[in-house]
Design an enzyme around this catalytic site. Structure first.
Site, PDB file in Angstrom:
ATOM      1  N   GLY A  17      41.882 -29.027 -33.959  1.00  0.00           N
ATOM      2  CA  GLY A  17      42.947 -28.350 -34.700  1.00  0.00           C
ATOM      3  C   GLY A  17      42.427 -27.089 -35.359  1.00  0.00           C
ATOM      4  O   GLY A  17      41.440 -26.491 -34.896  1.00  0.00           O
TER       5      GLY A  17
ATOM      6  N   GLU B  82      36.696 -29.648 -33.189  1.00  0.00           N
ATOM      7  CA  GLU B  82      37.036 -28.670 -32.155  1.00  0.00           C
ATOM      8  C   GLU B  82      38.091 -27.753 -32.762  1.00  0.00           C
ATOM      9  O   GLU B  82      39.260 -28.132 -32.874  1.00  0.00           O
ATOM     10  CB  GLU B  82      37.576 -29.372 -30.905  1.00  0.00           C
ATOM     11  CG  GLU B  82      36.548 -30.216 -30.156  1.00  0.00           C
ATOM     12  CD  GLU B  82      35.523 -29.377 -29.406  1.00  0.00           C
ATOM     13  OE1 GLU B  82      35.646 -28.136 -29.378  1.00  0.00           O
ATOM     14  OE2 GLU B  82      34.578 -29.963 -28.847  1.00  0.00           O
TER      15      GLU B  82
ATOM     16  N   CYS C 260      43.637 -22.598 -27.569  1.00  0.00           N
ATOM     17  CA  CYS C 260      42.514 -22.323 -28.484  1.00  0.00           C
ATOM     18  C   CYS C 260      41.557 -21.291 -27.897  1.00  0.00           C
ATOM     19  O   CYS C 260      40.951 -20.518 -28.628  1.00  0.00           O
ATOM     20  CB  CYS C 260      41.772 -23.607 -28.803  1.00  0.00           C
ATOM     21  SG  CYS C 260      41.147 -24.462 -27.350  1.00  0.00           S
TER      22      CYS C 260
ATOM     23  N   GLY D 298      40.445 -28.607 -40.418  1.00  0.00           N
ATOM     24  CA  GLY D 298      39.089 -29.104 -40.123  1.00  0.00           C
ATOM     25  C   GLY D 298      38.280 -29.304 -41.399  1.00  0.00           C
ATOM     26  O   GLY D 298      37.526 -30.271 -41.534  1.00  0.00           O
TER      27      GLY D 298
ATOM     28  N   PRO E 139      40.812 -24.461 -38.233  1.00  0.00           N
ATOM     29  CA  PRO E 139      39.680 -24.507 -39.165  1.00  0.00           C
ATOM     30  C   PRO E 139      40.112 -24.980 -40.563  1.00  0.00           C
ATOM     31  O   PRO E 139      39.372 -25.713 -41.218  1.00  0.00           O
ATOM     32  CB  PRO E 139      39.191 -23.049 -39.195  1.00  0.00           C
ATOM     33  CG  PRO E 139      39.615 -22.484 -37.859  1.00  0.00           C
ATOM     34  CD  PRO E 139      40.913 -23.159 -37.538  1.00  0.00           C
TER      35      PRO E 139
HETATM   36  P1  NAD Z   1      46.451 -28.312 -37.176  1.00  0.00           P
HETATM   37  O1  NAD Z   1      45.092 -28.196 -37.751  1.00  0.00           O
HETATM   38  O2  NAD Z   1      47.608 -27.853 -37.977  1.00  0.00           O
HETATM   39  O3  NAD Z   1      46.787 -29.851 -36.829  1.00  0.00           O
HETATM   40  C1  NAD Z   1      45.929 -30.655 -36.042  1.00  0.00           C
HETATM   41  C2  NAD Z   1      46.134 -32.122 -36.406  1.00  0.00           C
HETATM   42  O4  NAD Z   1      45.803 -32.299 -37.782  1.00  0.00           O
HETATM   43  C3  NAD Z   1      47.560 -32.640 -36.233  1.00  0.00           C
HETATM   44  O5  NAD Z   1      47.520 -33.930 -35.662  1.00  0.00           O
HETATM   45  C4  NAD Z   1      48.078 -32.711 -37.657  1.00  0.00           C
HETATM   46  O6  NAD Z   1      49.034 -33.728 -37.870  1.00  0.00           O
HETATM   47  C5  NAD Z   1      46.813 -33.039 -38.426  1.00  0.00           C
HETATM   48  N1  NAD Z   1      46.913 -32.648 -39.834  1.00  0.00           N
HETATM   49  C6  NAD Z   1      47.726 -31.727 -40.389  1.00  0.00           C
HETATM   50  N2  NAD Z   1      47.529 -31.663 -41.725  1.00  0.00           N
HETATM   51  C7  NAD Z   1      46.555 -32.558 -41.995  1.00  0.00           C
HETATM   52  C8  NAD Z   1      45.900 -32.946 -43.195  1.00  0.00           C
HETATM   53  N3  NAD Z   1      46.219 -32.406 -44.374  1.00  0.00           N
HETATM   54  N4  NAD Z   1      44.947 -33.888 -43.114  1.00  0.00           N
HETATM   55  C9  NAD Z   1      44.605 -34.406 -41.913  1.00  0.00           C
HETATM   56  N5  NAD Z   1      45.189 -34.084 -40.755  1.00  0.00           N
HETATM   57  C10 NAD Z   1      46.158 -33.175 -40.801  1.00  0.00           C
HETATM   58  O7  NAD Z   1      46.391 -27.592 -35.774  1.00  0.00           O
HETATM   59  P2  NAD Z   1      47.556 -27.332 -34.748  1.00  0.00           P
HETATM   60  O8  NAD Z   1      48.509 -26.338 -35.326  1.00  0.00           O
HETATM   61  O9  NAD Z   1      48.113 -28.622 -34.249  1.00  0.00           O
HETATM   62  O10 NAD Z   1      46.730 -26.663 -33.530  1.00  0.00           O
HETATM   63  C11 NAD Z   1      46.387 -25.324 -33.507  1.00  0.00           C
HETATM   64  C12 NAD Z   1      44.942 -25.095 -33.874  1.00  0.00           C
HETATM   65  O11 NAD Z   1      44.105 -25.945 -33.134  1.00  0.00           O
HETATM   66  C13 NAD Z   1      44.490 -23.688 -33.546  1.00  0.00           C
HETATM   67  O12 NAD Z   1      43.651 -23.215 -34.555  1.00  0.00           O
HETATM   68  C14 NAD Z   1      43.713 -23.862 -32.242  1.00  0.00           C
HETATM   69  O13 NAD Z   1      42.777 -22.847 -31.982  1.00  0.00           O
HETATM   70  C15 NAD Z   1      43.072 -25.183 -32.481  1.00  0.00           C
HETATM   71  N6  NAD Z   1      42.718 -25.831 -31.234  1.00  0.00           N
HETATM   72  C16 NAD Z   1      41.403 -26.007 -30.920  1.00  0.00           C
HETATM   73  C17 NAD Z   1      41.048 -26.585 -29.708  1.00  0.00           C
HETATM   74  C18 NAD Z   1      39.622 -26.805 -29.307  1.00  0.00           C
HETATM   75  O14 NAD Z   1      39.388 -27.558 -28.364  1.00  0.00           O
HETATM   76  N7  NAD Z   1      38.648 -26.197 -29.952  1.00  0.00           N
HETATM   77  C19 NAD Z   1      42.049 -26.985 -28.833  1.00  0.00           C
HETATM   78  C20 NAD Z   1      43.368 -26.797 -29.188  1.00  0.00           C
HETATM   79  C21 NAD Z   1      43.695 -26.230 -30.392  1.00  0.00           C
END
Ligand code: NAD
Length: 476
Positions: free
Chosen positions: A198, A220, A254, A203, A200
């Site tokens: 997800g 990731e 990503c 993360g 940073p």
């Molecule tokens: P996000 O960080 O908003 O959400 C990812 C996950 O985290 C979701 O399941 C969400 O429900 C959960 N989440 C949300 N708030 C949370 C909290 N407070 N505590 C714990 N978990 C929580 O990311 P997104 O919008 O779903 O995805 C987009 C991002 O992911 C972009 O930055 C993209 O670059 C990155 N990404 C990285 C990869 C990789 O392999 N490196 C792949 C795909 C996407």
């Protein structure tokens, strides 16, 4: 509301305890036993009815065309399944390592033991493969798994839930759908490993929660992945691949090229070539890109508004639209858009765009490129289009990125023999293939004494022992 949260927590606690118990049983499973589950996932995905159901779910979530569902979701899962089937037995074997002379009389090996109970949190942009691939590696490494797909791509989450419930008992793999409260309740548990994909920003929340239990993490993440196009690049093929890479999944990838650094001599030709390719891919019948069945949509209103805001901010600060710029809020549609005359004061040059908008910055010399990239956090991917080996080497040696693709785009996740992952702000830990197996395992170092001992250096000490100790360290 409070009682719902209590129910979620009770349910999570109960499944966690079940998995902790079961983890003790499955740590002894053989490769054949683990592969039985992996093969069940494969069989599920070879069933055309299930493929159709996933296509429907992903059309509702992202208006993803069926070809892309197969090419970027089901296909990569199947490819990783083949790789796991081919290699798991070998990966699970104890690995002998060499012994220094000072350790004569011993032999050493690495024993791969499952970490135990693991958590996988996934994003919405490739919601199927980014949930299932880590789940498969966690299972292959002998762990139990609690899975939280993204609530934003709710239809795909439903498909994942149904599929995993059919194949696994909850004590082995259990799915928890939901948003922040569910993720927060899961993160409170003392997992043995967390694999998060997800942003940073989230993360950091995950890593902070993991630190409470000193749980290991794989993060990731994303960020701004630059594409360098130097003066020796093959312009027309680079522009074609770039247009595809930035339009695939509507730029919500990503590893999508986030912004372009192009040599000033090629800038105008690049803009022209991107326009030509947008027409070729999505407007061949002259009905407009919006009418193309092959062009996806922004996931939701929030992200549409965010990208719209980035474009507006850039234009207010002097940027110009060179390609596209058509938008329709009701349809969450943004056509492939190229921005020129961008500068560092604009948010679009700092925030991950995650949409089909491409700022183009021109440069005069290599050093400028390295400066621009170096002023930003280390990216997940860095692309170089160049025919010059020395320029390519210069860019690789003077920048840092999770991975690099030369003379193409995306591809970074396509070869499971390579580690995939970011560096610092773009991620921690590496995934895919053996790297994922190791990530979900504890590499336990084992030393066995076969003969002799270190008795000669035991107390009471004297000068002779000191000489012997020094000698031993000369041999190591
Ligand atoms: P996000 O960080 O908003 O959400 C990812 C996950 O985290 C979701 O399941 C969400 O429900 C959960 N989440 C949300 N708030 C949370 C909290 N407070 N505590 C714990 N978990 C929580 O990311 P997104 O919008 O779903 O995805 C987009 C991002 O992911 C972009 O930055 C993209 O670059 C990155 N990404 C990285 C990869 C990789 O392999 N490196 C792949 C795909 C996407």
């Amino acid at each position: 509301m409070i009682s719902t949260n209590v129910n979620i927590e009770e349910n999570i606690n109960a499944v966690f305890e079940m998995q902790q118990q079961y983890a003790k049983d499955i740590r002894h499973t053989t490769a054949k036993e683990r592969l039985e589950y992996i093969k069940k996932v494969e069989a599920y995905l070879r069933d055309e009815n299930n493929v159709k159901a996933l296509e429907e779910a992903m059309s509702k979530d992202l208006r993803k065309p069926p070809v892309e569902v197969y090419a970027t979701e089901i296909g990569p899962v199947l490819a990783n399944i083949q790789y796991i089937k081919k290699n798991l037995k070998k990966w699970m074997r104890d690995k002998k390592v060499s012994t220094p002379i000072a350790m004569a009389g011993t032999s050493s090996y690495i024993h791969y033991e499952p970490k135990g109970v693991t958590l996988i949190i996934a994003p919405w942009n490739y919601p199927f493969m980014l949930t299932i691939i880590p789940t498969l590696y966690a299972v292959a490494a002998g762990n139990t798994v609690m899975v939280k797909p993204s609530e934003v791509s709710g239809h795909t989450a439903g498909f994942i839930h149904k599929m995993l419930d059919k194949i696994f008992d909850k004590k082995h793999v259990a799915v928890f759908e939901g948003d922040v409260p569910v993720a927060t309740a899961l993160l409170a548990m003392p997992f043995n490993h967390i694999h998060f994909t997800g942003s940073p920003a989230i993360g950091k929340i995950v890593m902070k929660a993991a630190s409470q239990h000193l749980t290991s993490v794989t993060l990731e993440l994303g960020g701004k992945s630059p594409a360098i196009i130097d003066k020796t690049a093959h312009l027309s093929s680079t522009a074609e691949k770039l247009t595809w890479a930035k339009s695939l999944n509507n730029g919500q990838t990503c590893i999508a090229p986030d912004y372009v650094l192009v040599h000033e001599s090629l800038k105008d030709q690049l803009v022209e070539a991107v326009q030509k390719n947008v027409n070729k891919f999505f407007n061949a019948k002259n009905k407009g890109v919006q009418a193309s069945p092959d062009y996806g949509r922004i996931i939701n209103e929030r992200h549409y508004g965010r990208i719209n805001g980035l474009i507006e901010d850039a234009i207010n600060k002097g940027a110009n639209i060179a390609v596209g710029g058509e938008m329709d809020a009701a349809d969450k549609f943004i056509s492939p858009t190229v921005l020129v005359d961008v500068n560092d004061s604009m948010e679009i040059m700092h925030e991950e765009i995650f949409g089909p908008v491409l700022p183009i910055v021109s440069f005069k010399n290599k050093e400028e490129v390295v400066d621009i990239i170096g002023q930003r956090p280390k990216p997940l991917a860095l692309y170089i289009a160049s025919k010059s080996k020395s320029d390519t080497d210069y860019f690789i040696q003077n920048t840092s990125a999770g991975g690099t693709v030369i003379n193409d785009f995306m591809l970074g996740t396509s070869n499971p023999s390579l580690p995939f992952g970011g560096v610092n702000n773009s991620g921690i830990g590496k995934s895919l293939g053996h790297h994922s197996f190791v990530d979900f395992s504890n590499e336990r170092g084992v030393i066995k004494r076969n003969w002799a001992s270190l008795k000669i250096i035991f107390p009471p000490y004297n000068d002779g022992i000191m000489t012997m100790v020094k000698q031993l360290y000369k041999w190591t």
